[in-house]
Design a protein around this motif. Structure first.
Motif, PDB file in Angstrom:
ATOM      1  N   SER A  94       0.797  -1.223   0.000  1.00 48.67           N
ATOM      2  CA  SER A  94       0.000   0.000   0.000  1.00 48.67           C
ATOM      3  C   SER A  94       0.829   1.273   0.000  1.00 48.67           C
ATOM      4  CB  SER A  94      -0.911   0.041   1.226  1.00 48.67           C
ATOM      5  OG  SER A  94      -1.811  -1.018   1.195  1.00 48.67           O
ATOM      6  N   VAL A  95       1.960   1.252   0.642  1.00 52.36           N
ATOM      7  CA  VAL A  95       2.709   2.484   0.834  1.00 52.36           C
ATOM      8  C   VAL A  95       3.923   2.576  -0.088  1.00 52.36           C
ATOM      9  CG1 VAL A  95       3.972   3.879   2.511  1.00 52.36           C
ATOM     10  CG2 VAL A  95       1.912   2.687   3.213  1.00 52.36           C
ATOM     11  N   LEU A  96       4.818   1.644   0.006  1.00 51.58           N
ATOM     12  CA  LEU A  96       6.106   1.781  -0.665  1.00 51.58           C
ATOM     13  C   LEU A  96       6.028   1.701  -2.181  1.00 51.58           C
ATOM     14  CD1 LEU A  96       8.273  -0.303   1.784  1.00 51.58           C
ATOM     15  CD2 LEU A  96       7.967   2.174   1.710  1.00 51.58           C
ATOM     16  N   ALA A  97       5.180   0.834  -2.696  1.00 44.49           N
ATOM     17  CA  ALA A  97       5.129   0.629  -4.136  1.00 44.49           C
ATOM     18  C   ALA A  97       4.574   1.838  -4.890  1.00 44.49           C
ATOM     19  CB  ALA A  97       4.285  -0.612  -4.454  1.00 44.49           C
ATOM     20  N   LYS A  98       3.911   2.751  -4.196  1.00 39.03           N
ATOM     21  CA  LYS A  98       3.237   3.864  -4.874  1.00 39.03           C
ATOM     22  C   LYS A  98       3.800   5.234  -4.510  1.00 39.03           C
ATOM     23  CE  LYS A  98      -0.899   1.071  -4.606  1.00 39.03           C
ATOM     24  NZ  LYS A  98      -2.115   0.838  -3.873  1.00 39.03           N
ATOM     25  N   LEU A  99       4.925   5.273  -3.838  1.00 38.28           N
ATOM     26  CA  LEU A  99       5.432   6.535  -3.297  1.00 38.28           C
ATOM     27  C   LEU A  99       6.253   7.386  -4.243  1.00 38.28           C
ATOM     28  CD1 LEU A  99       6.571   6.024   0.337  1.00 38.28           C
ATOM     29  CD2 LEU A  99       4.917   7.607  -0.547  1.00 38.28           C
ATOM     30  N   GLY A 100       6.876   6.794  -5.189  1.00 36.09           N
ATOM     31  CA  GLY A 100       7.787   7.542  -6.044  1.00 36.09           C
ATOM     32  C   GLY A 100       9.019   6.711  -6.286  1.00 36.09           C
ATOM     33  N   LYS A 101      10.175   7.314  -6.126  1.00 34.21           N
ATOM     34  CA  LYS A 101      11.433   6.619  -6.379  1.00 34.21           C
ATOM     35  C   LYS A 101      12.005   6.068  -5.077  1.00 34.21           C
ATOM     36  CE  LYS A 101      12.690   9.003 -10.560  1.00 34.21           C
ATOM     37  NZ  LYS A 101      13.757   9.556 -11.346  1.00 34.21           N
ATOM     38  N   VAL A 102      11.416   4.984  -4.616  1.00 29.66           N
ATOM     39  CA  VAL A 102      11.897   4.328  -3.397  1.00 29.66           C
ATOM     40  C   VAL A 102      12.900   3.259  -3.823  1.00 29.66           C
ATOM     41  CG1 VAL A 102      11.279   2.938  -1.389  1.00 29.66           C
ATOM     42  CG2 VAL A 102       9.756   4.770  -2.160  1.00 29.66           C
ATOM     43  N   ASP A 129       6.967  11.745  -2.129  1.00 29.45           N
ATOM     44  CA  ASP A 129       6.017  12.836  -1.938  1.00 29.45           C
ATOM     45  C   ASP A 129       5.513  12.710  -0.495  1.00 29.45           C
ATOM     46  OD1 ASP A 129       3.712  14.369  -1.711  1.00 29.45           O
ATOM     47  OD2 ASP A 129       2.971  13.860  -3.709  1.00 29.45           O
ATOM     48  N   TYR A 130       5.924  13.626   0.374  1.00 29.29           N
ATOM     49  CA  TYR A 130       5.615  13.533   1.805  1.00 29.29           C
ATOM     50  C   TYR A 130       4.113  13.628   2.088  1.00 29.29           C
ATOM     51  CZ  TYR A 130      10.560  13.673   2.840  1.00 29.29           C
ATOM     52  OH  TYR A 130      11.891  13.367   2.908  1.00 29.29           O
ATOM     53  N   THR A 131       3.393  14.416   1.337  1.00 33.31           N
ATOM     54  CA  THR A 131       1.944  14.528   1.537  1.00 33.31           C
ATOM     55  C   THR A 131       1.274  13.200   1.223  1.00 33.31           C
ATOM     56  OG1 THR A 131       2.060  16.862   0.914  1.00 33.31           O
ATOM     57  CG2 THR A 131      -0.117  15.832   0.886  1.00 33.31           C
ATOM     58  N   TYR A 132       1.673  12.604   0.108  1.00 29.76           N
ATOM     59  CA  TYR A 132       1.122  11.314  -0.284  1.00 29.76           C
ATOM     60  C   TYR A 132       1.530  10.230   0.717  1.00 29.76           C
ATOM     61  CZ  TYR A 132      -0.422   7.596  -3.455  1.00 29.76           C
ATOM     62  OH  TYR A 132      -1.057   6.520  -4.013  1.00 29.76           O
ATOM     63  N   LEU A 133       2.764  10.302   1.208  1.00 31.26           N
ATOM     64  CA  LEU A 133       3.237   9.354   2.217  1.00 31.26           C
ATOM     65  C   LEU A 133       2.347   9.413   3.459  1.00 31.26           C
ATOM     66  CD1 LEU A 133       5.314   7.360   3.417  1.00 31.26           C
ATOM     67  CD2 LEU A 133       6.678   9.358   4.097  1.00 31.26           C
ATOM     68  N   ALA A 134       2.038  10.606   3.912  1.00 25.10           N
ATOM     69  CA  ALA A 134       1.187  10.759   5.096  1.00 25.10           C
ATOM     70  C   ALA A 134      -0.199  10.160   4.865  1.00 25.10           C
ATOM     71  CB  ALA A 134       1.073  12.232   5.481  1.00 25.10           C
ATOM     72  N   GLN A 135      -0.761  10.372   3.685  1.00 25.64           N
ATOM     73  CA  GLN A 135      -2.082   9.805   3.366  1.00 25.64           C
ATOM     74  C   GLN A 135      -2.028   8.284   3.338  1.00 25.64           C
ATOM     75  OE1 GLN A 135      -2.999  11.539  -0.427  1.00 25.64           O
ATOM     76  NE2 GLN A 135      -3.495  13.557   0.420  1.00 25.64           N
ATOM     77  N   HIS A 176      14.545  -1.819  -4.836  1.00 23.66           N
ATOM     78  CA  HIS A 176      14.207  -1.554  -6.219  1.00 23.66           C
ATOM     79  C   HIS A 176      15.420  -1.066  -6.997  1.00 23.66           C
ATOM     80  CE1 HIS A 176      12.088   0.131  -9.749  1.00 23.66           C
ATOM     81  NE2 HIS A 176      11.243  -0.822  -9.474  1.00 23.66           N
ATOM     82  N   GLY A 177      16.575  -1.177  -6.421  1.00 22.09           N
ATOM     83  CA  GLY A 177      17.790  -0.743  -7.128  1.00 22.09           C
ATOM     84  C   GLY A 177      17.910   0.756  -7.212  1.00 22.09           C
ATOM     85  N   LYS A 178      18.891   1.205  -7.961  1.00 20.21           N
ATOM     86  CA  LYS A 178      19.145   2.651  -8.035  1.00 20.21           C
ATOM     87  C   LYS A 178      19.078   3.170  -9.410  1.00 20.21           C
ATOM     88  CE  LYS A 178      21.581   2.643  -3.818  1.00 20.21           C
ATOM     89  NZ  LYS A 178      22.588   2.793  -2.977  1.00 20.21           N
TER      90      LYS A 178
END
Length: 178
Positions: A94-102, A129-135, A176-178
């Motif tokens: 739910s969180v990590l896969a949709k956050l951005g470049k993790v 994206d910190y706002t999205y992370l909080a949600q 997810h590598g770099k």
């Protein structure tokens, strides 16, 4: 969920302790103190799990250490069930896969040591994206009924924290590598 299937609270605590992180080790008195259980109750459950092959027992000096038997045919299944029970699988999906470049994510603190304290400490390496992370965290906390405390580091900052992650028995849950 698991507490309905595994009626021994002590056995459940031991399974959580050893099957969340395969590098976790512990000895009788330490486990008894962490679990707030009598040494006899812990000893009985440890003996049963060793006899069944789920745990390994190794003597080191005057202490006998226990750890998960990662070669047991059911290890991966039990590990998966424990992650589901703790909600880590939901956190990852739910969180990590949709956050951005993790690039990487680690579970640290109590959960990395197999202790269900109700607070999951997560170190995320990447740009988010910190706002999205909080949600997302708010939604995940509702689903898993546990508090999530994130720490976000850039890839360059991670180098400063490598030793701390090792010392904290960090459990890599996303790469997810770099």
């Amino acid at each position: 969920m698991l507490d309905a299937i595994i009626t021994s609270k002590t056995r459940l605590k031991i399974l959580l302790k050893f099957f969340i992180n395969p590098s976790t080790k512990g000895y009788l008195r330490e486990l008894s103190a962490q679990m707030n259980e009598s040494t006899n109750a812990v000893r009985v459950e440890l003996d049963r799990l060793v006899e069944a092959g789920y745990l390994e027992r190794n003597a080191n000096g005057n202490k006998v250490y226990y750890n998960a038997n990662t070669m047991h045919p059911l290890y991966k299944d039990i590990h998966s069930v424990v992650k589901k029970y703790l909600g880590i699988d939901v956190l990852i999906d739910s969180v990590l896969a949709k956050l951005g470049k993790v690039h990487e994510a680690y579970i640290v603190g109590d959960y990395s040591r197999g202790i269900d304290s109700g607070i999951i400490d997560v170190v995320i390496i990447g740009t988010v994206d910190y706002t999205y992370l909080a949600q997302l965290i708010s939604k995940a906390e509702t689903i898993i009924k546990r508090k999530i405390r994130p720490l976000v580091l850039s890839p360059s900052e991670k180098k400063k924290y490598d030793q701390l992650l090792h010392f904290a028995q960090a459990l890599l849950v996303w790469y997810h590598g770099k």
